[in-house]
Design an enzyme around this catalytic site. Structure first.
Site, PDB file in Angstrom:
ATOM      1  N   SER A  13       1.095  -1.052  -0.077  1.00  0.00           N
ATOM      2  CA  SER A  13      -0.237   0.009   0.274  1.00  0.00           C
ATOM      3  C   SER A  13       0.800   1.153  -0.096  1.00  0.00           C
ATOM      4  CB  SER A  13      -0.907   0.067   1.225  1.00  0.00           C
ATOM      5  OG  SER A  13      -0.297   0.022   2.385  1.00  0.00           O
ATOM      6  N   HIS A  14       2.040   1.229   0.314  1.00  0.00           N
ATOM      7  CA  HIS A  14       2.938   2.305   0.224  1.00  0.00           C
ATOM      8  C   HIS A  14       4.330   2.005  -0.394  1.00  0.00           C
ATOM      9  CE1 HIS A  14       0.119   3.209   3.185  1.00  0.00           C
ATOM     10  NE2 HIS A  14       0.425   4.679   3.165  1.00  0.00           N
TER      11      HIS A  14
ATOM     12  N   HIS B  35       1.636  14.386   2.865  1.00  0.00           N
ATOM     13  CA  HIS B  35       2.279  13.461   3.279  1.00  0.00           C
ATOM     14  C   HIS B  35       1.531  12.084   2.889  1.00  0.00           C
ATOM     15  CE1 HIS B  35       3.811  10.786   6.330  1.00  0.00           C
ATOM     16  NE2 HIS B  35       4.323  11.587   7.124  1.00  0.00           N
TER      17      HIS B  35
ATOM     18  N   GLY C 195      -4.768   3.077   1.593  1.00  0.00           N
ATOM     19  CA  GLY C 195      -4.239   2.254   0.482  1.00  0.00           C
ATOM     20  C   GLY C 195      -4.620   0.922   0.491  1.00  0.00           C
ATOM     21  N   GLU C 196      -4.639   0.374   1.235  1.00  0.00           N
ATOM     22  CA  GLU C 196      -5.140  -1.204   1.388  1.00  0.00           C
ATOM     23  C   GLU C 196      -6.530  -1.146   0.728  1.00  0.00           C
ATOM     24  OE1 GLU C 196      -4.284  -4.203   1.529  1.00  0.00           O
ATOM     25  OE2 GLU C 196      -2.224  -3.362   2.315  1.00  0.00           O
TER      26      GLU C 196
ATOM     27  N   LEU D 140       7.225 -10.868  16.731  1.00  0.00           N
ATOM     28  CA  LEU D 140       7.272  -9.335  16.960  1.00  0.00           C
ATOM     29  C   LEU D 140       6.599  -8.692  15.577  1.00  0.00           C
ATOM     30  CD1 LEU D 140      10.727  -9.045  18.351  1.00  0.00           C
ATOM     31  CD2 LEU D 140       8.648  -9.181  19.451  1.00  0.00           C
ATOM     32  N   PRO D 141       6.120  -7.550  15.710  1.00  0.00           N
ATOM     33  CA  PRO D 141       5.603  -6.600  14.538  1.00  0.00           C
ATOM     34  C   PRO D 141       6.896  -6.375  13.975  1.00  0.00           C
ATOM     35  CG  PRO D 141       5.486  -5.583  16.723  1.00  0.00           C
ATOM     36  CD  PRO D 141       5.753  -6.746  17.016  1.00  0.00           C
TER      37      PRO D 141
END
Ligand code: NDP
Ligand code: PYC
Length: 337
Positions: free
Chosen positions: A46-47, A119, A186-187, A304-305
């Site tokens: 998405s980015h 942004h 964006g998703e 973990l993230p």
């Protein structure tokens, strides 16, 4: 074959080429291209390269400055302000980062306020860059008022991401970075492009009814993650990265857009903390205690993230390639005409 594979070098060169050909200065094209290239490399679709469509649309709609140079103001011992002067935020972040780091080392904690910026970008590359300097990082920013508060059905908040990084000796930092909406906008856009429905719980339509249709979701209102908790966090981000730094709320960014469908325009707040200053002479001991927290998470099979992201990075670096949908590739190539 529905995917187009590009070498990592080709992906960066294509991004630079598209941005410069469409009018961005080399400085801005470089800062934007590096960010979206990292996104694609880490499979944050998405980015990633998709954002070339968004950046060029925003430029063509007469909204973003292609070449304004950031202006630095040393606002206080613990605060550096960088005025983006109507350009994208990324060059301002790169400009402000060394000053932010120096202030954090001197004072223990410091903030970077980026003002008057467009942004579009993921925040993890920024907090990762802070952690690479041995500092703890936090970043937050509003967007456009697409997201309803908990209990409401009309957009007030932005998708308002919050990112955090904790440096770890000898390994990738602990990083999380998420929209405070149930999903990033964006998703939803990527689901629309792929002709897919979105999961329930992401959005309501213009009548306030739950929807799984991405177009209805974008015309209606997105929902916060975690109900009232995401809603409160989102409000905090509006306040901290809006009025506190003298910049726009997501509602005001949306009004400023005047229907152009351009990238949101507002500010960003970035905070850096030097653990050596906070932890003092026992810094090694306290860092080791932090590692015990991470062990307690992974030892029971939880992840973990950013683990997925680091694995994607390792895969992209091993193969030397990234892949994007063929239609997206065609749409990006069309930007070179
Ligand atoms: P995700 O929901 O994909 O991921 C959020 C975070 O949670 C990531 O750090 C992710 O790590 C982690 N995570 C996901 N699953 C798990 C799990 N099972 N266990 C532990 N951790 C997990 O992110 P969003 O869709 O909310 O946001 C995507 C991007 O959009 C962000 O980078 C954000 O900055 C950007 N964004 C930017 C905006 C702007 O205005 N500039 C607005 C909104 C979003 P991992 O990546 O490893 O899966
Ligand atoms: O995906 O929600 C999003 C987003 C908004 C601004 C940039 N990304």
């Amino acid at each position: 074959m529905t995917e187009q594979t590009l070498s990592l070098d080709e992906a960066l060169a294509l991004s630079l080429n598209v941005l410069e050909r469409n009018g961005f200065s080399p400085e801005h094209a470089g800062a934007i291209a590096r960010n979206i290239w990292k996104g694609q490399r880490d499979e944050c679709h998405s980015h990633g390269l998709y954002r070339l469509l968004v950046c060029t649309h925003t430029l063509k709609s007469g909204k973003v400055s292609p070449d304004a140079l950031p202006e630095v103001h040393d606002a206080a011992p613990g605060l550096v302000r960088v005025d983006a002067k109507g350009a994208y935020s990324l060059l301002s972040f790169e400009t402000g980062l060394p000053i932010l780091a120096e202030k954090a080392r001197k004072q223990g904690i410091a903030a970077l306020a980026i003002n008057h910026c467009y942004h579009f970008s993921a925040l993890w590359p920024e907090v990762e860059a802070i952690a690479a300097q041995g500092l703890v990082g936090l970043a937050l920013t509003p967007s456009h008022s697409w997201v309803a508060p908990f209990g409401g059905t009309k957009g007030v908040f932005g998708t308002n991401p919050l990112a955090f990084a904790w440096p770890r000796p000898g390994q990738n930092p602990f990083v999380f970075d998420f929209a405070t909406s149930a999903a990033a906008r964006g998703e939803i856009e990527l689901h629309r492009r792929a002709g897919k429905v979105i999961p329930e719980g992401w959005a309501v339509d213009t009548e306030g009814h739950p929807t799984t249709d991405p177009t209805e979701a974008m015309n209606g209102a997105m929902l916060t993650f975690g109900g009232h908790k995401g809603s409160a966090l989102s409000a905090m981000i509006e306040l901290m990265a809006g009025p506190l730094i003298g910049d726009l709320l997501s509602l005001e960014s949306q009004a400023f857009d005047k229907g152009a469908g351009a990238t949101p325009y507002h500010g960003e707040l970035v905070i850096a903390i030097d653990p050596q200053v906070f932890m003092g002479p026992s810094a090694d001991l306290h860092s080791a205690r932090a590692e015990k927290l991470f062990e307690a998470i992974v030892d029971q099979g939880a992840r973990l993230p950013s683990q997925r992201r680091y694995e994607a990075r390792a895969r992209s670096e091993a193969s030397g390639t990234v892949s994007i949908p063929k239609q997206l590739y065609r749409d990006i190539i069309a930007l070179l005409d």
